[in-house]
Design a protein around this motif. Structure first.
Motif, PDB file in Angstrom:
ATOM      1  N   GLU A 190      35.650 -45.664  28.315  1.00 37.53           N
ATOM      2  CA  GLU A 190      36.757 -45.337  29.224  1.00 37.53           C
ATOM      3  C   GLU A 190      37.855 -46.356  28.995  1.00 37.53           C
ATOM      4  O   GLU A 190      37.590 -47.561  28.929  1.00 37.53           O
ATOM      5  N   VAL A 191      39.096 -45.891  28.841  1.00 39.77           N
ATOM      6  CA  VAL A 191      40.225 -46.795  28.623  1.00 39.77           C
ATOM      7  C   VAL A 191      40.557 -47.513  29.929  1.00 39.77           C
ATOM      8  O   VAL A 191      40.839 -46.879  30.944  1.00 39.77           O
ATOM      9  N   VAL A 192      40.522 -48.838  29.902  1.00 43.91           N
ATOM     10  CA  VAL A 192      40.844 -49.653  31.075  1.00 43.91           C
ATOM     11  C   VAL A 192      42.328 -49.970  31.098  1.00 43.91           C
ATOM     12  O   VAL A 192      42.991 -49.901  32.136  1.00 43.91           O
ATOM     13  N   SER A 193      42.868 -50.325  29.927  1.00 44.92           N
ATOM     14  CA  SER A 193      44.294 -50.646  29.827  1.00 44.92           C
ATOM     15  C   SER A 193      44.721 -50.528  28.372  1.00 44.92           C
ATOM     16  O   SER A 193      43.892 -50.534  27.463  1.00 44.92           O
ATOM     17  N   SER A 194      46.044 -50.424  28.151  1.00 48.11           N
ATOM     18  CA  SER A 194      46.560 -50.327  26.791  1.00 48.11           C
ATOM     19  C   SER A 194      47.995 -50.830  26.753  1.00 48.11           C
ATOM     20  O   SER A 194      48.772 -50.595  27.688  1.00 48.11           O
ATOM     21  N   ASP A 195      48.335 -51.535  25.659  1.00 47.41           N
ATOM     22  CA  ASP A 195      49.720 -51.954  25.472  1.00 47.41           C
ATOM     23  C   ASP A 195      50.370 -51.191  24.318  1.00 47.41           C
ATOM     24  O   ASP A 195      51.441 -51.538  23.844  1.00 47.41           O
ATOM     25  N   GLY A 196      49.688 -50.137  23.875  1.00 47.87           N
ATOM     26  CA  GLY A 196      50.203 -49.332  22.778  1.00 47.87           C
ATOM     27  C   GLY A 196      49.624 -49.729  21.437  1.00 47.87           C
ATOM     28  O   GLY A 196      49.246 -48.880  20.635  1.00 47.87           O
ATOM     29  N   GLU A 197      49.535 -51.037  21.205  1.00 44.78           N
ATOM     30  CA  GLU A 197      48.986 -51.525  19.933  1.00 44.78           C
ATOM     31  C   GLU A 197      47.476 -51.722  20.012  1.00 44.78           C
ATOM     32  O   GLU A 197      46.749 -51.450  19.056  1.00 44.78           O
TER      33      GLU A 197
END
Length: 272
Positions: A190-197
């Motif tokens: 599950e994705v918790v957070s992302s900055d794009g990179e």
């Protein structure tokens, strides 16, 4: 106190990488000093540079091990010990350190050397049996935090694939369909957070095979940042990350009422 250690190369590689991978408590800066002092021998000959090793080469190193504990204690009672393993230490070394204080401790499960996080050990034979059964039957929930390259298209998923282990290279390979010698693996995220990179994923391990999380995430195009074996070394270098960003951060236990450890049923140990 200085220690003399003798090792045998199992594959062609540079002597520095070989020693850093196989000698506990050895830093790169310390190794450079040891080389300058010519306290490394290859096949009986002193070396002062990062020479190439061949299969079967004998390597001797004279060094002072770092006196650093490989873990911190999270929880302890009469039956179990839960620790936070530090990255850079093998699970076997953690166990050796624990045995010095708890002679009846039992070794239950492993984490990769460069994976940090939660490990549980038994402190008596009855607890050892129950914990081993829990891992064998997948009764326990194990979750990891992984910083990966890119962002998965799907916010959460349960992935199924097939893994083949290569003992000669200490690696595994992932396939989308069954092949000869493969075992099925199941990995959730599950994705918790992302900055794009990059993204932080909470990963659920449904089957516990060698390098499963690292290889499975790399297979879908989202290698773990800092992973030199299944990732991208150029990307890791650009980020200044030298070890894989993977942590066993949550362990939930499950026991039946008749079990010695039932008082821990539903107990979750967690670190961030």
């Amino acid at each position: 106190m200085f220690t003399l250690k003798t090792l045998t190369a199992k594959k062609p590689q540079k002597v520095c990488k070989f020693l850093l991978d196989n000698v506990e408590g050895l830093s790169f800066s310390a190794l450079r000093k040891i080389l300058r002092a010519k306290d490394v021998k290859v096949n009986g000959k002193r070396v002062s540079t990062d020479v190439n090793l061949l299969v079967g080469d004998q390597v001797e190193i004279y060094y002072r091990p770092l006196q650093i504990s490989s873990f911190t204690t999270i929880y302890k009672d009469d039956n179990v010990l839960v620790v936070d393993k530090k990255s850079g230490f093998t699970s076997e070394l953690v166990y050796e350190e624990i045995k010095k204080e708890y002679q009846t401790a039992g070794f239950i499960h492993r984490l990769d050397r460069n994976t940090s996080g939660l490990m549980i050990f038994s402190l008596n034979e009855m607890a050892e049996k129950e914990l081993l059964d829990g891992f064998k039957t997948h009764a326990f929930s194990k979750k990891y935090l992984a910083t990966v390259y890119g962002t998965p298209k799907t916010k959460s998923a349960v992935l199924t694939a097939y893994l083949v282990k290569n003992a000669d290279t200490s690696t595994v390979k992932i396939f989308s369909t069954p092949v000869k010698g493969s075992v099925q693996i199941k990995t959730g995220y599950e994705v918790v957070s992302s900055d794009g990179e990059t993204s932080v994923l909470e990963v659920t391990l449904y089957t516990g095979k060698t390098h499963q999380i690292r290889a499975h995430l790399a297979f879908i195009g989202h290698f773990i940042v800092g992973d030199g074996k299944y990732g991208d070394n150029a990307f890791n270098k650009s980020k200044g990350v030298k070890t894989q960003m993977l942590k066993a951060h949550k362990l939930t236990l499950k026991f039946q009422k008749s079990n010695l450890l039932y008082y821990l049923d539903g107990k979750t140990f967690s670190i961030n």
